[in-house]
Design a protein around this motif. Structure first.
Motif, PDB file in Angstrom:
ATOM      1  N   UNK A  25       0.821  -1.193  -0.056  1.00  0.00           N
ATOM      2  CA  UNK A  25      -0.176  -0.024  -0.074  1.00  0.00           C
ATOM      3  C   UNK A  25       0.813   1.199  -0.114  1.00  0.00           C
ATOM      4  N   UNK A  26       2.073   1.115  -0.364  1.00  0.00           N
ATOM      5  CA  UNK A  26       2.787   2.452  -0.624  1.00  0.00           C
ATOM      6  C   UNK A  26       2.277   3.054  -1.948  1.00  0.00           C
ATOM      7  N   UNK A  27       2.479   4.342  -1.960  1.00  0.00           N
ATOM      8  CA  UNK A  27       2.289   5.056  -3.233  1.00  0.00           C
ATOM      9  C   UNK A  27       3.664   5.059  -3.877  1.00  0.00           C
ATOM     10  N   UNK A  28       3.683   4.804  -5.135  1.00  0.00           N
ATOM     11  CA  UNK A  28       4.956   4.660  -5.831  1.00  0.00           C
ATOM     12  C   UNK A  28       4.912   5.155  -7.298  1.00  0.00           C
ATOM     13  N   UNK A  29       6.015   6.173  -7.416  1.00  0.00           N
ATOM     14  CA  UNK A  29       6.332   6.766  -8.571  1.00  0.00           C
ATOM     15  C   UNK A  29       7.461   6.284  -9.037  1.00  0.00           C
ATOM     16  N   UNK A  30       7.435   5.847 -10.419  1.00  0.00           N
ATOM     17  CA  UNK A  30       8.512   5.232 -10.936  1.00  0.00           C
ATOM     18  C   UNK A  30       9.292   6.094 -12.266  1.00  0.00           C
ATOM     19  N   UNK A  31      10.459   6.683 -12.128  1.00  0.00           N
ATOM     20  CA  UNK A  31      10.974   7.517 -12.956  1.00  0.00           C
ATOM     21  C   UNK A  31      12.028   6.814 -13.729  1.00  0.00           C
ATOM     22  N   UNK A  32      11.794   6.802 -15.223  1.00  0.00           N
ATOM     23  CA  UNK A  32      12.727   5.622 -15.916  1.00  0.00           C
ATOM     24  C   UNK A  32      12.515   6.260 -17.468  1.00  0.00           C
ATOM     25  N   UNK A  33      13.626   5.721 -18.234  1.00  0.00           N
ATOM     26  CA  UNK A  33      13.565   5.828 -19.616  1.00  0.00           C
ATOM     27  C   UNK A  33      12.528   4.706 -20.241  1.00  0.00           C
ATOM     28  N   UNK A  34      12.287   3.803 -19.489  1.00  0.00           N
ATOM     29  CA  UNK A  34      11.477   2.636 -19.790  1.00  0.00           C
ATOM     30  C   UNK A  34      11.628   2.143 -21.228  1.00  0.00           C
ATOM     31  N   UNK A  35      13.160   1.919 -21.393  1.00  0.00           N
ATOM     32  CA  UNK A  35      13.794   1.237 -22.887  1.00  0.00           C
ATOM     33  C   UNK A  35      13.305  -0.029 -22.922  1.00  0.00           C
ATOM     34  N   UNK A  36      12.897  -0.641 -21.853  1.00  0.00           N
ATOM     35  CA  UNK A  36      12.298  -2.112 -22.015  1.00  0.00           C
ATOM     36  C   UNK A  36      10.702  -2.074 -21.893  1.00  0.00           C
ATOM     37  N   UNK A  37      10.072  -0.881 -21.938  1.00  0.00           N
ATOM     38  CA  UNK A  37       8.670  -0.976 -22.023  1.00  0.00           C
ATOM     39  C   UNK A  37       8.071  -0.724 -20.530  1.00  0.00           C
ATOM     40  N   UNK A  38       6.913  -0.364 -20.477  1.00  0.00           N
ATOM     41  CA  UNK A  38       5.986  -0.302 -19.267  1.00  0.00           C
ATOM     42  C   UNK A  38       5.117  -1.271 -19.341  1.00  0.00           C
ATOM     43  N   UNK A  39       5.056  -2.526 -20.052  1.00  0.00           N
ATOM     44  CA  UNK A  39       4.122  -3.542 -19.848  1.00  0.00           C
ATOM     45  C   UNK A  39       4.142  -4.319 -18.648  1.00  0.00           C
ATOM     46  N   UNK A  40       5.362  -4.188 -18.249  1.00  0.00           N
ATOM     47  CA  UNK A  40       5.674  -4.997 -17.110  1.00  0.00           C
ATOM     48  C   UNK A  40       4.928  -4.638 -15.746  1.00  0.00           C
ATOM     49  N   UNK A  41       4.490  -3.546 -15.818  1.00  0.00           N
ATOM     50  CA  UNK A  41       3.558  -2.881 -14.602  1.00  0.00           C
ATOM     51  C   UNK A  41       2.102  -3.026 -14.817  1.00  0.00           C
ATOM     52  N   UNK A  42       1.373  -3.405 -14.178  1.00  0.00           N
ATOM     53  CA  UNK A  42      -0.039  -3.655 -14.232  1.00  0.00           C
ATOM     54  C   UNK A  42      -0.515  -2.223 -13.770  1.00  0.00           C
ATOM     55  N   UNK A  43      -1.730  -1.743 -14.131  1.00  0.00           N
ATOM     56  CA  UNK A  43      -2.357  -0.606 -13.795  1.00  0.00           C
ATOM     57  C   UNK A  43      -2.860  -0.514 -12.290  1.00  0.00           C
TER      58      UNK A  43
END
Length: 326
Positions: A25-43
């Motif tokens: 239940x932490x609130x998380x911001x991810x800062x990244x270039x996402x060169x491997x994509x964002x699909x690894x994260x569920x909404x």
């Protein structure tokens, strides 16, 4: 509710850590270039994905607001990847680090957790390489890790807590899989080719299961200030030789797997002690190298890692070359 910023959270470790943080239940911001994509994260309504370059300090300045904790994972992440483009490696791994720490402190971040590396010790003859031994980095990658450690501790005070973790090589299955680190390399080849090549074999290689790596970051988030502020912790279990790793892979994948041995001039041998984190933070690992191989075997069997021998998504150097990262 603690708000956490994971810089470089779109990579191998981040793809395991971020979902684990969300489950807590932490609130998380991810800062990244996402060169491997964002699909690894569920909404997830507690997750915010921010595409950006760690060197873009103006952007970072707008992002680091109202975060109690920063976990800094962003880097060109091992010696071969770094050597591909040393200028790029220095710009990401060192040049932007001090201003990033300064911004974090000005923005009232309470705790800054930095991912260093156990490679900072270089080659040691001591049986147990603990955090108080001298640092003898052998490559620019590990030298810059040492420099960043020094920089971070310059800013430590009661209101800006700094903690450093020196992980061993991470292994096991994750949504953003890496197949260019020793346990994962051997497992991939054993499963798909039924043959693995061992260069040398007697060199020690400390590893840590990715699930335990995630547990360590959570422990560093949740521990009291007096236990972590200004501290450095090794994180490496199963100090196995490359031969022992290969035999573990064969045991799990199948006795038909052939192990081919070649002489190597790479005599680097790392063996680190993780007694300090056990003593101070009561942290003990739950997972082994064998568990990592079992997890990867299951992922291959369920076709979670398609084209695992060729797809650049699994190999840092291939992906960096493909997109011409500068």
């Amino acid at each position: 509710m603690k708000k956490i910023l994971v810089i470089g959270g779109g990579g191998y470790v981040g793809s395991r850590l971020v979902p684990d943080l969300l489950k807590l239940n932490y609130k998380v911001d991810v800062y990244d270039l996402f060169i491997y994509g964002k699909k690894v994260f569920s909404e997830n309504d507690k997750l915010n994905l921010i595409q950006g370059d760690v060197r873009d300090l103006e952007h970072i300045n707008t992002v680091i607001n109202n975060h109690e904790i920063v976990i800094h994972l962003a880097c060109i992440s091992n010696d071969p990847s770094f050597e591909l483009n040393p200028k790029l490696g220095k710009s990401i791994n060192l040049d932007c680090f001090r201003p990033l720490v300064e911004i974090s402190k000005k923005k009232n971040v309470k705790r800054f957790i930095y991912a260093s590396s156990s490679s900072v010790y270089g080659i040691k003859s001591e049986k147990n390489v603990s955090e108080d031994l001298s640092l003898d980095p052998l490559t620019d990658y590990s030298k810059f890790k040492v420099e960043c450690e020094k920089i971070l501790f310059e800013y430590k005070d009661d209101n800006f807590e700094t903690v450093i973790v020196r992980p061993a090589t991470v292994c096991g299955y994750a949504k953003r899989q890496r197949l260019d680190v020793v346990v994962n390399i051997l497992t991939n080849l054993a499963f798909n080719k039924r043959r693995i090549k061992v260069l040398g074999g007697s060199q020690l290689r400390p590893n840590i299961h990715i699930k335990d790596m995630s547990r360590i970051y959570i422990k560093l988030i949740e521990s009291k200030k007096e236990l972590v502020n200004g501290q450095i912790f090794n994180a490496g279990y199963d100090n196995m030789t490359v031969n022992e790793i290969a035999n573990t892979v064969k045991k799990v994948i199948g006795q038909d797997v052939e192990i081919e041995k070649e002489i190597s001039n790479d005599n680097r041998s790392y063996h680190i002690s993780s007694e300090k984190i056990k003593k101070i933070l009561k942290f003990e690992p739950k997972f082994t190298i064998e568990d990592a191989v079992i997890d990867l075997k299951e992922a291959f069997e369920k076709n979670k890692l398609p084209n695992s021998l060729t797809d650049s998504i699994y190999f840092n150097i291939k992906k960096m070359q493909e997109i011409n990262l500068k």
